[in-house]
Scaffold this active site. Structure first.
Site: not given
Ligand code: ADP
Ligand code: ZN
Length: 211
Positions: A13, A88, A122, A153, A164
């Site tokens: 993404k 999400r 990654r 990360r 996740r």
């Molecule tokens: P990825 O899609 O690689 O898991 P992101 O960078 O999008 O990672 O998100 C990292 C973390 O940030 C998520 O695991 C969550 O804890 C938090 N997060 C991101 N976006 C949201 C959201 N829309 N609602 C709740 N938590 C979020």
């Protein structure tokens, strides 16, 4: 053009989001990036978010929705935006409907067998956010694009990645159906091919869409 980018963690993404935002002159809004920046700065939101992101769990909806609702009022969103990592779950999607008008949802489907290795291997550039995989770095620790330092990360470890992916399957995947019913889904398939290949496919569809 206001878009959402959907896909499991590791689907690519972030990489596609950068390319899409650049080509169509829209703002890339990543809730994950917003949380990581807040954690780094030690803000109140950061302190709260840390405990959730470290476990691979969602930060509470009230907090996340308030951040996005505010972000969409900024001047730069006038020209359009791409939401990466939001919504999400169904609650967030319903909330979004009350303060935004979405034109399309780019959904990246990918074989989940690829994801664990992709995420755990990654490495991300501290400066520009570009992603790499250790297997292609040959020991290099800096970014090809900008020379920035690469890091791993904190949530890219097997245990947290497992959490996740479970959260994605249980809470985020139902959004595909939610947006399909609204006629907004644009489906794509991610693979092991270079990111440019997938972007070519996305571009072909969005070029027509953007008119
Ligand atoms: P990825 O899609 O690689 O898991 P992101 O960078 O999008 O990672 O998100 C990292 C973390 O940030 C998520 O695991 C969550 O804890 C938090 N997060 C991101 N976006 C949201 C959201 N829309 N609602 C709740 N938590 C979020
Ligand atoms: Zn870089």
């Amino acid at each position: 053009m206001n878009l959402i980018l959907l896909g499991a963690p590791g689907a690519g993404k972030g990489t596609q989001a950068t390319k899409i935002a650049e080509r169509y002159g829209i703002v890339h809004i990543s809730t994950g990036d917003i949380f990581r920046a807040n954690i780094k700065m030690g803000t109140e939101i950061g302190l709260l978010a840390k405990s959730y992101t470290e476990q691979g769990l969602l930060v509470p909806d009230e907090v996340t929705c308030a951040i996005v609702k505010d972000r969409l009022t900024w001047e730069d969103c006038q020209k359009g935006y791409l939401l990466d990592g939001f919504p999400r779950n169904l609650y967030q999607a319903e909330q979004l409907d009350t303060f935004a008008k979405i034109d399309g949802v780019v959904n990246i489907n990918i074989d989940h067998k690829l994801l664990m290795d992709r995420l755990c291997g990654r490495r991300v550039c501290k400066e520009c956010g570009e992603s790499y995989h250790v297997s292609t770095l040959g020991g290099k620790t800096t970014c090809d694009r900008c020379g920035g330092e690469l890091y791993q990360r904190k949530d890219d470890n097997p245990e947290t990645v497992g959490a996740r992916l479970a959260v994605y399957n249980e809470q985020t995947a139902p959004l595909i159906d939610y947006y399909s019913k609204k006629g907004l889904i644009l489906n794509f398939t991610g693979s092991e091919a270079p990111a440019e290949v997938l972007f070519g496919e996305i571009k072909a569809v969005l070029d027509k869409f953007a008119k």
